[in-house]
Write an enzyme that holds these catalytic residues in place. Structure first.
Site: not given
Ligand SMILES: *Cc1c(COP(=O)(O)O)cnc(C)c1O
Length: 434
Positions: A292, A360
């Site tokens: 993210r 919808c």
């Molecule tokens: C989803 C995930 C991330 C990334 O998380 P963010 O919140 O997008 O930074 C990193 N490591 C693992 C193992 C994840 O499942």
């Protein structure tokens, strides 16, 4: 508002990566997902700088589930990142993008035999082992192929973090990883060491997502070092790598006030350095897995305003040409976004409206409460920070086509995922009655 002042050009239009948002909407149509590639690169550079300034060996493994496409894999490869993949599909796309398999870490709590075979055949760099079933399955695959592979063990350190809080017990019931307290993690270590085909590079924990508090990361880092110390004393095993996962929180709206993503990393490095010193351990490589924080703020969703429904004295709905099919997060997580009009992002709001999608579902609301300036039919609305888990979770609900995705950089715009057509959407269908 997300920023006191938005970037605008001479015409007063919002710019994204230096390009006129109205022009982008005109040229590529809406709904449209636009990524400012410089923003992606900058965030990666910020992470890299923290590690380099602190003289720590590291890897930044972009959690590609946040947004994956050939173009994105190519950008993060150019920036020397590793990637997390969580399916054969992500592996396939990354390989097609020319991403080196050696820099892939394969995550997941239920990797199939076929996926593990694919990973071994393509020499994926690391298998992130999640559970006992996987140890057996991987052993079997390795034996059949007479192969070896580097692995890490995913642990649940018993620290779970939520946006504004963390706790020390909450994570033990997670579906991911080996539990520490019950001794399962120790058992997993012994099984992996006994395998003879798995080379254990280190340990991993991922404590949550969209986290604002640094404390949870510090606790997890301490816990992982504690594990390393125990395993050195008990099993003479010392990890090369400690991977602290991702989850660094980003700003979605005016109420969010996170520290910078790289500041989390700074705190993690400091904790790790102190802890290994106390325990007389060598400093491991620190790996992070941001998704993210790398891609979220760099994404912008562009919509065109259509119908308006005024319920006198109660509510005004302003509907746009997208919605839960291109961004499920408001419906799924009650995520709160903000938007502006592309033709005048700094215009003064005159009323509060609800931004509705075209799907919808009564729950198809993109923004519950949006302060809105004077707007008109056909105006382009731009939603901010939509880059993570937006297009990645897109669907064809109502058989609405998924939007196009455009990368902008250095004054150029390039379609990296073309808009779906009606034909695309029935591409997999067969007639039943001829
Ligand atoms: C989803 C995930 C991330 C990334 O998380 P963010 O919140 O997008 O930074 C990193 N490591 C693992 C193992 C994840 O499942």
């Amino acid at each position: 508002m997300l920023d006191a002042k938005y970037n605008v050009n001479d015409q007063g239009h919002l710019t994204i990566g230096g390009m006129d948002a109205i022009q982008l909407a005109n040229q590529f149509k809406t709904p449209l997902v636009v990524y400012d590639v410089a923003q992606i690169r900058n965030q990666i550079h910020h992470f890299q700088k923290v590690f380099q300034d602190n003289d720590v060996k590291y890897a930044i493994s972009y959690a590609s589930k946040a947004f994956a496409c050939l173009g994105m894999y190519q950008v993060v490869n150019q920036e020397h990142c590793h990637i997390d993949i969580v399916s054969g599909g992500e592996m396939y796309a990354a390989l097609k993008a020319g991403f080196p398999a050696s820099k892939m870490s394969f995550h997941g709590n239920n990797k199939s035999k076929a996926e593990l075979e694919m990973a071994i055949d393509h020499h994926v760099g690391l298998i992130m082992i999640d559970n006992f079933h996987e140890i057996d399955l991987l052993n079997q695959v390795l034996k059949n192929k007479d192969a070896k592979v580097d692995v890490m063990l995913r642990l649940t350190p018993g620290v779970s973090a939520h946006t504004h809080e963390y706790d020390q017990t909450g994570q033990r019931d997670s579906k991911f990883g080996f539990d520490l307290k019950s001794g399962q993690a120790d058992q997993a270590l012994q099984k992996v060491m006994a395998s003879g085909r798995m080379n254990l590079r280190g340990i991993h924990a991922h404590i949550g997502s969209q986290i604002f508090e640094v404390k949870g990361f510090e606790m997890a880092a301490q816990k992982l070092v504690e594990v390393a110390k125990n395993w050195r004393d008990k099993y003479d095993y010392v990890p090369d790598i400690i991977n602290v996962g991702g989850g660094f929180g980003i700003k979605y709206n005016e109420n969010d006030d996170p520290i910078r993503p790289e500041d989390f990393v700074e705190a993690i490095i400091k904790t790790m350095k102190d802890s290994v010193k106390d325990d007389g351990l060598p400093m491991p490589e620190i790996w992070i897995e941001p998704g993210r924080s790398i891609i979220g703020p760099a994404g912008y969703n562009l919509y065109t305003i259509g119908s308006t429904k005024r319920v006198p004295g109660i509510k005004t709905y302003v509907a746009v040409d997208g919605g839960m099919g291109d961004n499920i997060r408001p419906a799924l997580y009650q995520a709160k976004y903000e938007a502006v009009l592309a033709n005048d992002p700094n215009a003064k709001p005159v009323e509060d409206v609800r931004i509705a999608g075209k799907y919808c579902e009564s729950g198809d609301i993109l923004i519950q409460n949006q302060p809105m300036p004077k707007y008109h039919l056909g105006d382009v609305l731009v939603m901010f920070a939509t880059g993570a888990y937006g297009y990645a979770m897109a669907s064809n609900y109502n058989l609405n086509a998924r939007p196009a995705v455009v990368f902008v950089e250095n004054g150029k715009a390039k379609v990296v995922i073309r808009r779906e057509s009606y034909e695309d959407m029935i591409h997999l269908d067969n007639n039943y009655i001829n």
